[in-house]
Structure formats: C-alpha cells, structure tokens
Motif scaffolding. Structure first.
Motif, PDB file in Angstrom:
ATOM      1  N   TYR A   4      51.709  43.844  45.636  1.00  0.00           N
ATOM      2  CA  TYR A   4      51.271  42.626  44.951  1.00  0.00           C
ATOM      3  C   TYR A   4      52.328  41.529  45.025  1.00  0.00           C
ATOM      4  CZ  TYR A   4      49.022  39.397  41.849  1.00  0.00           C
ATOM      5  OH  TYR A   4      48.433  38.272  41.350  1.00  0.00           O
ATOM      6  N   ALA A   5      53.601  41.895  45.129  1.00  0.00           N
ATOM      7  CA  ALA A   5      54.644  40.876  45.242  1.00  0.00           C
ATOM      8  C   ALA A   5      54.402  39.987  46.462  1.00  0.00           C
ATOM      9  CB  ALA A   5      56.021  41.527  45.326  1.00  0.00           C
ATOM     10  N   GLN A   6      53.971  40.583  47.569  1.00  0.00           N
ATOM     11  CA  GLN A   6      53.662  39.806  48.763  1.00  0.00           C
ATOM     12  C   GLN A   6      52.415  38.957  48.548  1.00  0.00           C
ATOM     13  OE1 GLN A   6      55.420  39.314  51.447  1.00  0.00           O
ATOM     14  NE2 GLN A   6      53.873  38.024  52.437  1.00  0.00           N
ATOM     15  N   VAL A   7      51.395  39.525  47.903  1.00  0.00           N
ATOM     16  CA  VAL A   7      50.173  38.774  47.610  1.00  0.00           C
ATOM     17  C   VAL A   7      50.497  37.591  46.699  1.00  0.00           C
ATOM     18  CG1 VAL A   7      47.900  38.894  46.514  1.00  0.00           C
ATOM     19  CG2 VAL A   7      48.692  40.784  47.952  1.00  0.00           C
ATOM     20  N   LEU A   8      51.353  37.810  45.705  1.00  0.00           N
ATOM     21  CA  LEU A   8      51.737  36.742  44.781  1.00  0.00           C
ATOM     22  C   LEU A   8      52.433  35.612  45.537  1.00  0.00           C
ATOM     23  CD1 LEU A   8      53.206  37.133  41.236  1.00  0.00           C
ATOM     24  CD2 LEU A   8      54.274  35.567  42.841  1.00  0.00           C
ATOM     25  N   ALA A  25      52.938  32.258  36.460  1.00  0.00           N
ATOM     26  CA  ALA A  25      52.561  33.092  35.312  1.00  0.00           C
ATOM     27  C   ALA A  25      51.140  33.621  35.447  1.00  0.00           C
ATOM     28  CB  ALA A  25      52.704  32.290  34.022  1.00  0.00           C
ATOM     29  N   SER A  26      50.216  32.777  35.883  1.00  0.00           N
ATOM     30  CA  SER A  26      48.827  33.229  35.980  1.00  0.00           C
ATOM     31  C   SER A  26      48.658  34.264  37.079  1.00  0.00           C
ATOM     32  CB  SER A  26      47.879  32.041  36.193  1.00  0.00           C
ATOM     33  OG  SER A  26      48.105  31.415  37.438  1.00  0.00           O
ATOM     34  N   LEU A  27      49.396  34.113  38.193  1.00  0.00           N
ATOM     35  CA  LEU A  27      49.353  35.126  39.238  1.00  0.00           C
ATOM     36  C   LEU A  27      49.960  36.441  38.762  1.00  0.00           C
ATOM     37  CD1 LEU A  27      50.247  33.013  42.404  1.00  0.00           C
ATOM     38  CD2 LEU A  27      48.184  34.391  42.116  1.00  0.00           C
ATOM     39  N   ALA A  28      51.036  36.352  37.966  1.00  0.00           N
ATOM     40  CA  ALA A  28      51.637  37.572  37.423  1.00  0.00           C
ATOM     41  C   ALA A  28      50.665  38.272  36.478  1.00  0.00           C
ATOM     42  CB  ALA A  28      52.937  37.238  36.699  1.00  0.00           C
ATOM     43  N   MET A  29      49.942  37.496  35.666  1.00  0.00           N
ATOM     44  CA  MET A  29      48.948  38.091  34.774  1.00  0.00           C
ATOM     45  C   MET A  29      47.803  38.712  35.568  1.00  0.00           C
ATOM     46  SD  MET A  29      48.729  35.588  31.445  1.00  0.00           S
ATOM     47  CE  MET A  29      49.507  34.059  31.908  1.00  0.00           C
ATOM     48  N   GLU A  30      47.435  38.070  36.672  1.00  0.00           N
ATOM     49  CA  GLU A  30      46.430  38.666  37.540  1.00  0.00           C
ATOM     50  C   GLU A  30      46.930  40.010  38.072  1.00  0.00           C
ATOM     51  OE1 GLU A  30      43.760  37.605  41.528  1.00  0.00           O
ATOM     52  OE2 GLU A  30      45.207  36.155  40.754  1.00  0.00           O
ATOM     53  N   ILE A  76      35.451  41.532  38.144  1.00  0.00           N
ATOM     54  CA  ILE A  76      36.120  42.723  38.664  1.00  0.00           C
ATOM     55  C   ILE A  76      37.352  43.059  37.822  1.00  0.00           C
ATOM     56  CG2 ILE A  76      35.251  42.481  41.018  1.00  0.00           C
ATOM     57  CD1 ILE A  76      38.104  41.443  41.778  1.00  0.00           C
ATOM     58  N   GLY A  77      37.366  42.560  36.582  1.00  0.00           N
ATOM     59  CA  GLY A  77      38.390  42.958  35.627  1.00  0.00           C
ATOM     60  C   GLY A  77      39.764  42.380  35.859  1.00  0.00           C
ATOM     61  N   VAL A  78      39.854  41.204  36.519  1.00  0.00           N
ATOM     62  CA  VAL A  78      41.166  40.599  36.740  1.00  0.00           C
ATOM     63  C   VAL A  78      41.167  39.138  36.291  1.00  0.00           C
ATOM     64  CG1 VAL A  78      41.756  42.136  38.660  1.00  0.00           C
ATOM     65  CG2 VAL A  78      40.656  39.956  39.141  1.00  0.00           C
ATOM     66  N   VAL A  79      42.374  38.617  36.099  1.00  0.00           N
ATOM     67  CA  VAL A  79      42.574  37.243  35.651  1.00  0.00           C
ATOM     68  C   VAL A  79      42.298  36.265  36.795  1.00  0.00           C
ATOM     69  CG1 VAL A  79      44.360  35.608  34.884  1.00  0.00           C
ATOM     70  CG2 VAL A  79      44.249  37.908  33.891  1.00  0.00           C
ATOM     71  N   ALA A  80      41.730  35.114  36.476  1.00  0.00           N
ATOM     72  CA  ALA A  80      41.517  34.046  37.466  1.00  0.00           C
ATOM     73  C   ALA A  80      42.849  33.349  37.716  1.00  0.00           C
ATOM     74  CB  ALA A  80      40.469  33.064  36.968  1.00  0.00           C
ATOM     75  N   GLY A  81      43.776  34.083  38.345  1.00  0.00           N
ATOM     76  CA  GLY A  81      45.158  33.626  38.402  1.00  0.00           C
ATOM     77  C   GLY A  81      45.574  32.944  39.680  1.00  0.00           C
ATOM     78  N   ASP A  82      44.711  32.918  40.702  1.00  0.00           N
ATOM     79  CA  ASP A  82      45.154  32.410  41.997  1.00  0.00           C
ATOM     80  C   ASP A  82      44.979  30.905  42.143  1.00  0.00           C
ATOM     81  OD1 ASP A  82      42.434  32.145  42.332  1.00  0.00           O
ATOM     82  OD2 ASP A  82      42.232  33.751  43.796  1.00  0.00           O
ATOM     83  N   GLY A  83      44.843  30.212  41.055  1.00  0.00           N
ATOM     84  CA  GLY A  83      44.698  28.756  41.067  1.00  0.00           C
ATOM     85  C   GLY A  83      43.515  28.273  40.269  1.00  0.00           C
ATOM     86  N   GLY A  84      42.549  29.165  39.996  1.00  0.00           N
ATOM     87  CA  GLY A  84      41.390  28.758  39.204  1.00  0.00           C
ATOM     88  C   GLY A  84      41.772  28.312  37.812  1.00  0.00           C
ATOM     89  N   ALA A  85      42.783  28.953  37.228  1.00  0.00           N
ATOM     90  CA  ALA A  85      43.217  28.583  35.881  1.00  0.00           C
ATOM     91  C   ALA A  85      43.904  27.224  35.844  1.00  0.00           C
ATOM     92  CB  ALA A  85      44.163  29.653  35.322  1.00  0.00           C
ATOM     93  N   ILE A  86      44.195  26.671  37.030  1.00  0.00           N
ATOM     94  CA  ILE A  86      44.793  25.334  37.110  1.00  0.00           C
ATOM     95  C   ILE A  86      43.734  24.290  37.425  1.00  0.00           C
ATOM     96  CG2 ILE A  86      46.414  23.873  38.386  1.00  0.00           C
ATOM     97  CD1 ILE A  86      47.978  26.474  39.001  1.00  0.00           C
ATOM     98  N   ILE A  87      43.012  24.506  38.530  1.00  0.00           N
ATOM     99  CA  ILE A  87      42.186  23.415  39.049  1.00  0.00           C
ATOM    100  C   ILE A  87      40.910  23.209  38.236  1.00  0.00           C
ATOM    101  CG2 ILE A  87      40.916  24.784  40.776  1.00  0.00           C
ATOM    102  CD1 ILE A  87      42.419  21.216  41.197  1.00  0.00           C
ATOM    103  N   TRP A  88      40.293  24.279  37.728  1.00  0.00           N
ATOM    104  CA  TRP A  88      39.092  24.079  36.922  1.00  0.00           C
ATOM    105  C   TRP A  88      39.381  23.245  35.673  1.00  0.00           C
ATOM    106  CZ3 TRP A  88      33.981  26.556  37.405  1.00  0.00           C
ATOM    107  CH2 TRP A  88      33.794  27.203  38.630  1.00  0.00           C
ATOM    108  N   PRO A  89      40.410  23.550  34.868  1.00  0.00           N
ATOM    109  CA  PRO A  89      40.686  22.694  33.703  1.00  0.00           C
ATOM    110  C   PRO A  89      41.049  21.260  34.085  1.00  0.00           C
ATOM    111  CG  PRO A  89      41.789  24.805  33.469  1.00  0.00           C
ATOM    112  CD  PRO A  89      41.262  24.749  34.869  1.00  0.00           C
ATOM    113  N   LEU A  90      41.758  21.078  35.210  1.00  0.00           N
ATOM    114  CA  LEU A  90      42.104  19.718  35.618  1.00  0.00           C
ATOM    115  C   LEU A  90      40.856  18.904  35.942  1.00  0.00           C
ATOM    116  CD1 LEU A  90      45.231  20.221  37.929  1.00  0.00           C
ATOM    117  CD2 LEU A  90      45.162  19.054  35.720  1.00  0.00           C
ATOM    118  N   LEU A  91      39.849  19.551  36.510  1.00  0.00           N
ATOM    119  CA  LEU A  91      38.658  18.828  36.948  1.00  0.00           C
ATOM    120  C   LEU A  91      37.622  18.653  35.844  1.00  0.00           C
ATOM    121  CD1 LEU A  91      38.231  20.461  40.466  1.00  0.00           C
ATOM    122  CD2 LEU A  91      38.989  18.133  39.986  1.00  0.00           C
ATOM    123  N   ILE A  92      37.448  19.655  34.992  1.00  0.00           N
ATOM    124  CA  ILE A  92      36.350  19.582  34.012  1.00  0.00           C
ATOM    125  C   ILE A  92      36.789  19.802  32.571  1.00  0.00           C
ATOM    126  CG2 ILE A  92      34.601  20.225  35.710  1.00  0.00           C
ATOM    127  CD1 ILE A  92      34.597  23.053  34.565  1.00  0.00           C
TER     128      ILE A  92
END
Length: 263
Positions: free
Chosen positions: A84-88, A233-238, A142-158
């Motif tokens: 996961y460190a590489q994926v992060l 932080a969000s990727l780590a939580m994911e 699938i039981g995981v956090v929306a950590g790969d950028g969704g937690a950033i861009i969705w709130p910024l847009l809507i």
C-alpha cells in the motif's frame, strides 16, 4: 515521448493531446499498470512543449470513462503495508501532478465514471460529460475510505454536506444531475460530447497560453493547499480500511455475487 505505456493511449491533433484510459476488458478500470502510468504521465506532459491542452477520456472500446479500481488488483493489495505504501505514493502523484500540470486538462467523460475514475475526471480543469452516464465514488461499498482524492474534489465542487451525502453512500447520479449541482461543468447528449469537448479544447489552445496557464496556477494555489492538508491523511485512512473485515467481506461478496453483510 509517451513510450512504454500499456494502459494509456495517446493521440495528437495539433496542440491538443488526447489521453485515453484503456483497459477495455474491464470497462477501463484502473489496475496496477494504469495506476502507475497515471502517476507519471502528467509529469511527462508538463515537459511537452507541443501540447497546449490535454483531453482526458476513456477508451471507447471499454464502454466507460473509467470504472474505478479493478477489484482483482485491489484484492492483491490485501492490507499489506509495503504494497500500500507504493499505492499511496502513486495516488499522491496522480492528484498532485494533475493539479500542478501547467496545461489545462479537459475531461470528456464518455461513460460511467466510478471511484478513482470519477476523481481524475473531476480533477480536470473543465469537465464535459455524457448526460446519461453515471458518476459516483462508491469506495464505501467495498468497505474503504474515499481517500484517493474524492474527499477533496467533491467538497470543493459541491460543498461538504452534499459531498458527504454521496461519499458516505456511494450513490450514483447521471451526468445531467451532476451538472445541475455543479459537480461537472457540462452534461450533453452522447452524440454531441466529442464536438463540445474538443471545441472547448481548441478555444483554449488558441488562447494566450501564459495567461491561461498562470490563471490555472492561480486558482490551483487554493486547490493545492487543500490537497496538501487532506490527501496524505485521507489516503492513509483508506489504507487502514483496506485491512478491515468489512473490506474483506465486500470483496468476498463481490466475487461470490452476493450482497455483503457488514459487521
């Protein structure tokens, strides 16, 4: 340039570079190869003096813009910290290099955009979407956090609360509904999508490049601050949730074609 890619296709029309996410047998889902390629491609585009505008889209043969993370690839991560460190790191690079890219990116969302597919589509500077296609960030399914950028861009847009409604449920909406709430810029009939997206790309390509690029950089100074505050932080939580029982149950149920029973 652009050599050694297996999951991204490139087409140049003058100063416009089209990048297609291509994994046709899996609805253009992101597997390990595509994840790594997305993490490096925008660094290469930044050095490409021939390109003034990027159009990001899905391979039409995949019949989707991008179906999100390939679950077989996700299963292979299996909560392993080293893996996961590489994926992060790659996840950080995808979002940061898109935001830092001097040239504007136009996303042409020509089919369903899910999870990371939605993220890269929405991190584009201007988005055009098939009005009947669906968009969602269903990480929670699938039981995981929306950590790969969704937690950033969705709130910024809507806005935060509306974003949490969709991120905590994974519910999908059509392109028409996404445009109505400002999640995407434009929703158009599928037959008109290429003409509309490329007409806008040509308009940008014909404009004053320094002014356009520095305007993008000016706006993204704010976006970049949010990325720096939230993304690691969000990727780590994911990553934490990749090791959870709920995630394992979600994968088991998916491959067994059953409804998951979250505990």
């Amino acid at each position: 340039m652009y050599e050694g890619y297996t999951r991204l296709k490139f087409h140049r029309d003058g100063a416009i570079l089209t990048i297609q996410m291509s994994n046709p047998t899996a609805r253009n889902a992101v597997d390990g190869a595509m994840h790594a390629e997305l993490a490096r491609v925008f660094t290469e585009v930044a050095l490409d003096t021939e390109t003034r505008v990027v159009v990001l889209t899905g391979d039409p043969d995949g019949k989707a813009f991008c179906a999100g993370g390939d679950l077989k690839w996700i299963e292979s991560i299996d909560g392993k910290g080293e893996r996961y460190a590489q994926v992060l790191k790659e996840g950080l690079d995808i979002v940061k290099t898109m935001a830092d890219l001097p040239q504007p990116v136009v996303s042409m969302i020509n089919g369903h955009a899910m999870g990371l597919g939605a993220t890269v589509g929405l991190f584009a500077d201007v988005s055009f979407m098939d009005e009947t296609a669906k968009i969602a960030d269903p990480h929670v399914s699938i039981g995981v956090v929306a950590g790969d950028g969704g937690a950033i861009i969705w709130p910024l847009l809507i806005g935060p609360n509306r974003a949490k409604e969709f991120l905590m449920t994974g519910d999908a909406m059509t392109g028409a509904d996404a445009a109505a709430i400002g999640l995407v810029n434009h929703a158009v009939p599928a037959a008109e999508l290429p003409d509309r997206a490329y007409a806008f790309a040509r308009k940008l390509a014909a404009g004053p490049q320094l002014a356009i690029q520095l305007t993008k950089r000016s706006v993204n100074l704010f976006v970049g601050q949010v990325v720096e505050q939230v993304l690691t932080a969000s990727l780590a939580m994911e990553g934490l949730t990749f090791a959870s029982d709920d995630h394992r149950e979600a994968l088991r149920a998916f491959f067994a074609k059953e409804k998951p029973k979250f505990q």
